[in-house]
Design a protein around this motif. Structure first.
Motif, PDB file in Angstrom:
ATOM      1  N   HIS A 154       0.743  -1.405   0.089  1.00 45.20           N
ATOM      2  CA  HIS A 154       0.043  -0.126   0.003  1.00 45.20           C
ATOM      3  C   HIS A 154       0.780   1.091   0.057  1.00 45.20           C
ATOM      4  O   HIS A 154       0.654   2.161  -0.739  1.00 45.20           O
ATOM      5  CB  HIS A 154      -0.918   0.096   1.138  1.00 45.20           C
ATOM      6  N   ASP A 155       1.900   1.497   0.878  1.00 44.03           N
ATOM      7  CA  ASP A 155       2.852   2.355   0.832  1.00 44.03           C
ATOM      8  C   ASP A 155       3.727   2.416  -0.070  1.00 44.03           C
ATOM      9  O   ASP A 155       5.007   2.115  -0.040  1.00 44.03           O
ATOM     10  CB  ASP A 155       3.317   2.549   2.394  1.00 44.03           C
ATOM     11  N   MET A 156       3.462   2.364  -1.397  1.00 44.36           N
ATOM     12  CA  MET A 156       4.085   2.127  -2.452  1.00 44.36           C
ATOM     13  C   MET A 156       5.431   2.996  -2.683  1.00 44.36           C
ATOM     14  O   MET A 156       6.460   2.646  -3.277  1.00 44.36           O
ATOM     15  CB  MET A 156       3.544   2.559  -3.991  1.00 44.36           C
ATOM     16  N   MET A 157       5.536   4.150  -2.183  1.00 49.87           N
ATOM     17  CA  MET A 157       6.594   5.245  -2.153  1.00 49.87           C
ATOM     18  C   MET A 157       7.632   4.735  -1.369  1.00 49.87           C
ATOM     19  O   MET A 157       8.741   5.226  -1.136  1.00 49.87           O
ATOM     20  CB  MET A 157       5.953   6.684  -1.859  1.00 49.87           C
ATOM     21  N   LEU A 158       7.360   3.969  -0.423  1.00 52.76           N
ATOM     22  CA  LEU A 158       8.269   3.056   0.791  1.00 52.76           C
ATOM     23  C   LEU A 158       8.639   1.906   0.175  1.00 52.76           C
ATOM     24  O   LEU A 158       9.530   1.105   0.950  1.00 52.76           O
ATOM     25  CB  LEU A 158       7.943   3.179   2.042  1.00 52.76           C
ATOM     26  N   ASP A 159       8.105   1.199  -0.803  1.00 49.51           N
ATOM     27  CA  ASP A 159       8.427  -0.142  -1.264  1.00 49.51           C
ATOM     28  C   ASP A 159       9.612  -0.056  -1.724  1.00 49.51           C
ATOM     29  O   ASP A 159       9.983   0.920  -2.362  1.00 49.51           O
ATOM     30  CB  ASP A 159       7.095  -0.506  -2.071  1.00 49.51           C
ATOM     31  N   PRO A 160      10.308  -1.250  -1.698  1.00 52.42           N
ATOM     32  CA  PRO A 160      11.650  -1.430  -2.324  1.00 52.42           C
ATOM     33  C   PRO A 160      11.554  -1.388  -3.707  1.00 52.42           C
ATOM     34  O   PRO A 160      12.640  -1.010  -4.574  1.00 52.42           O
ATOM     35  CB  PRO A 160      11.913  -3.067  -1.994  1.00 52.42           C
ATOM     36  N   GLU A 161      10.365  -1.369  -4.532  1.00 53.12           N
ATOM     37  CA  GLU A 161      10.419  -1.494  -5.801  1.00 53.12           C
ATOM     38  C   GLU A 161       9.567   0.020  -6.048  1.00 53.12           C
ATOM     39  O   GLU A 161       8.949   0.334  -7.131  1.00 53.12           O
ATOM     40  CB  GLU A 161       9.362  -2.310  -6.391  1.00 53.12           C
ATOM     41  N   CYS A 162       9.989   1.024  -5.369  1.00 53.64           N
ATOM     42  CA  CYS A 162       9.346   2.431  -5.527  1.00 53.64           C
ATOM     43  C   CYS A 162       9.499   3.155  -6.547  1.00 53.64           C
ATOM     44  O   CYS A 162       8.772   3.950  -7.109  1.00 53.64           O
ATOM     45  CB  CYS A 162       9.500   3.432  -4.184  1.00 53.64           C
ATOM     46  N   GLU A 163      10.495   2.775  -7.357  1.00 55.22           N
ATOM     47  CA  GLU A 163      11.040   3.511  -8.659  1.00 55.22           C
ATOM     48  C   GLU A 163       9.828   3.120  -9.884  1.00 55.22           C
ATOM     49  O   GLU A 163       9.724   3.763 -10.966  1.00 55.22           O
ATOM     50  CB  GLU A 163      12.290   3.133  -9.315  1.00 55.22           C
ATOM     51  N   ILE A 164       9.180   2.017  -9.393  1.00 49.68           N
ATOM     52  CA  ILE A 164       8.124   1.300 -10.783  1.00 49.68           C
ATOM     53  C   ILE A 164       6.957   2.528 -10.541  1.00 49.68           C
ATOM     54  O   ILE A 164       6.671   3.024 -11.651  1.00 49.68           O
ATOM     55  CB  ILE A 164       7.897   0.024 -10.422  1.00 49.68           C
ATOM     56  N   PRO A 165       6.410   2.690  -9.527  1.00 51.06           N
ATOM     57  CA  PRO A 165       5.424   4.016  -9.618  1.00 51.06           C
ATOM     58  C   PRO A 165       5.592   5.120  -9.686  1.00 51.06           C
ATOM     59  O   PRO A 165       5.141   5.719 -10.593  1.00 51.06           O
ATOM     60  CB  PRO A 165       4.594   3.605  -8.159  1.00 51.06           C
ATOM     61  N   ALA A 166       7.148   5.337  -9.318  1.00 53.74           N
ATOM     62  CA  ALA A 166       7.425   6.795  -9.410  1.00 53.74           C
ATOM     63  C   ALA A 166       7.609   7.012 -11.015  1.00 53.74           C
ATOM     64  O   ALA A 166       7.142   8.033 -11.541  1.00 53.74           O
ATOM     65  CB  ALA A 166       8.995   7.044  -9.015  1.00 53.74           C
ATOM     66  N   LYS A 167       8.116   6.197 -11.688  1.00 52.05           N
ATOM     67  CA  LYS A 167       8.510   6.274 -13.192  1.00 52.05           C
ATOM     68  C   LYS A 167       6.973   6.463 -13.997  1.00 52.05           C
ATOM     69  O   LYS A 167       6.912   7.332 -14.802  1.00 52.05           O
ATOM     70  CB  LYS A 167       9.085   4.941 -13.687  1.00 52.05           C
ATOM     71  N   ARG A 168       6.091   5.647 -13.509  1.00 51.20           N
ATOM     72  CA  ARG A 168       4.564   6.002 -14.023  1.00 51.20           C
ATOM     73  C   ARG A 168       4.067   7.393 -13.798  1.00 51.20           C
ATOM     74  O   ARG A 168       3.548   7.754 -14.588  1.00 51.20           O
ATOM     75  CB  ARG A 168       3.734   4.998 -13.676  1.00 51.20           C
ATOM     76  N   VAL A 169       4.252   7.858 -12.606  1.00 46.17           N
ATOM     77  CA  VAL A 169       3.606   9.157 -11.996  1.00 46.17           C
ATOM     78  C   VAL A 169       4.430  10.249 -13.176  1.00 46.17           C
ATOM     79  O   VAL A 169       3.838  11.212 -13.620  1.00 46.17           O
ATOM     80  CB  VAL A 169       3.901   9.305 -10.785  1.00 46.17           C
ATOM     81  N   LEU A 170       6.004  10.051 -13.226  1.00 41.82           N
ATOM     82  CA  LEU A 170       6.575  11.046 -13.974  1.00 41.82           C
ATOM     83  C   LEU A 170       6.072  11.060 -15.620  1.00 41.82           C
ATOM     84  O   LEU A 170       6.258  11.966 -15.900  1.00 41.82           O
ATOM     85  CB  LEU A 170       8.380  10.788 -13.918  1.00 41.82           C
ATOM     86  N   GLU A 171       5.924   9.803 -16.025  1.00 42.94           N
ATOM     87  CA  GLU A 171       5.520   9.642 -17.300  1.00 42.94           C
ATOM     88  C   GLU A 171       3.975  10.319 -17.642  1.00 42.94           C
ATOM     89  O   GLU A 171       3.608  11.069 -18.623  1.00 42.94           O
ATOM     90  CB  GLU A 171       5.254   8.179 -17.866  1.00 42.94           C
ATOM     91  N   PHE A 172       3.226  10.199 -16.616  1.00 43.51           N
ATOM     92  CA  PHE A 172       2.043  10.830 -16.758  1.00 43.51           C
ATOM     93  C   PHE A 172       2.041  12.282 -16.471  1.00 43.51           C
ATOM     94  O   PHE A 172       1.484  13.166 -17.273  1.00 43.51           O
ATOM     95  CB  PHE A 172       1.026  10.318 -15.408  1.00 43.51           C
ATOM     96  N   LEU A 173       2.847  12.701 -15.701  1.00 40.65           N
ATOM     97  CA  LEU A 173       3.109  14.251 -15.614  1.00 40.65           C
ATOM     98  C   LEU A 173       3.637  14.996 -16.891  1.00 40.65           C
ATOM     99  O   LEU A 173       3.442  15.725 -17.370  1.00 40.65           O
ATOM    100  CB  LEU A 173       4.056  14.460 -14.350  1.00 40.65           C
ATOM    101  N   ASP A 174       4.774  14.037 -17.506  1.00 41.29           N
ATOM    102  CA  ASP A 174       5.284  14.600 -18.582  1.00 41.29           C
ATOM    103  C   ASP A 174       4.240  14.756 -19.865  1.00 41.29           C
ATOM    104  O   ASP A 174       4.297  15.454 -20.849  1.00 41.29           O
ATOM    105  CB  ASP A 174       6.464  13.526 -19.141  1.00 41.29           C
ATOM    106  N   ASN A 175       3.259  13.781 -19.959  1.00 31.07           N
ATOM    107  CA  ASN A 175       2.228  13.599 -20.985  1.00 31.07           C
ATOM    108  C   ASN A 175       1.298  14.560 -20.979  1.00 31.07           C
ATOM    109  O   ASN A 175       0.349  14.921 -21.610  1.00 31.07           O
ATOM    110  CB  ASN A 175       1.826  12.120 -21.161  1.00 31.07           C
ATOM    111  N   ASN A 176       1.163  15.177 -19.627  1.00 30.84           N
ATOM    112  CA  ASN A 176       0.137  16.053 -19.246  1.00 30.84           C
ATOM    113  C   ASN A 176       0.573  17.377 -18.519  1.00 30.84           C
ATOM    114  O   ASN A 176      -0.057  18.105 -17.797  1.00 30.84           O
ATOM    115  CB  ASN A 176      -0.943  15.542 -18.081  1.00 30.84           C
ATOM    116  N   LYS A 177       1.539  17.999 -19.439  1.00 28.59           N
ATOM    117  CA  LYS A 177       2.315  19.216 -19.152  1.00 28.59           C
ATOM    118  C   LYS A 177       1.172  20.376 -19.495  1.00 28.59           C
ATOM    119  O   LYS A 177       0.710  20.542 -20.457  1.00 28.59           O
ATOM    120  CB  LYS A 177       3.669  19.635 -19.549  1.00 28.59           C
TER     121      LYS A 177
END
Length: 177
Positions: A154-177
């Motif tokens: 649930h706390d994806m930002m603290l998960d050892p694989e946190c770079e996976i959701p972070a990458k998807r968030v950054l992609e979304f932000l880049d696509n919606n500037k």
């Protein structure tokens, strides 16, 4: 609880919002009260609820709670995160989560990303689908997107694989500037 508050806010003020990311968010419209109470019989959900309500919980128990589901292996990290988890108001929790905070389909036009994990003990796949449907999100729409990830707590930002959701968030932000 943050996702429920944000959903409440955009119901009345979507004209003031430029975009929205619902990250491991409370289920759209409202949380099912009796299903949640019944869920407290599961130890990981019960421990997380007790911690949120201000009960002292050991580091070992918090590691297995619905916050982390034993995904974080470092006891130093768990001890640090346990200290950072603070009490939430029981009254506000029940008012925010169990009374309707959004009704019907969302008809706004702001970019929205609904992102979650199939393994989230709080808001798993079924919850993500309901929230995605409410906001008319799909995986292929750049502006309204829904992403279901595997093997994250649930706390994806603290998960050892946190770079996976972070990458998807950054992609979304880049696509919606």
């Amino acid at each position: 609880m943050g996702g429920a508050i944000v959903q409440k806010y955009i119901k009345k003020h979507s004209n003031k919002v430029k975009g929205l990311i619902l990250f491991a968010s409370a289920t759209a419209k409202r949380m099912p009260y009796f299903k949640t109470l019944f869920g407290l019989r599961k130890k990981n959900l019960r421990i997380a609820a007790l911690k949120a309500w201000g009960v002292k919980v050991s580091d070992e128990d918090i590691a297995g709670s619905a916050f982390f589901d034993n995904r974080i292996k470092s006891m130093n990290d768990i001890a640090r995160y346990n200290k950072l988890l603070h009490r939430e108001s029981i009254v506000i929790t029940f008012v925010s989560l169990y009374l309707p905070y959004y009704s019907g389909k969302y008809n706004g036009n702001i970019p929205i990303l609904v992102i979650g994990s199939e393994d989230d003990s709080y808001f798993p796949k079924k919850s993500l689908i309901k929230t995605s449907d409410t906001y008319d999100c799909t995986e292929n729409n750049k502006e309204k997107q829904s992403i279901l990830l595997d093997n994250l707590c649930h706390d994806m930002m603290l998960d050892p694989e946190c770079e996976i959701p972070a990458k998807r968030v950054l992609e979304f932000l880049d696509n919606n500037k």
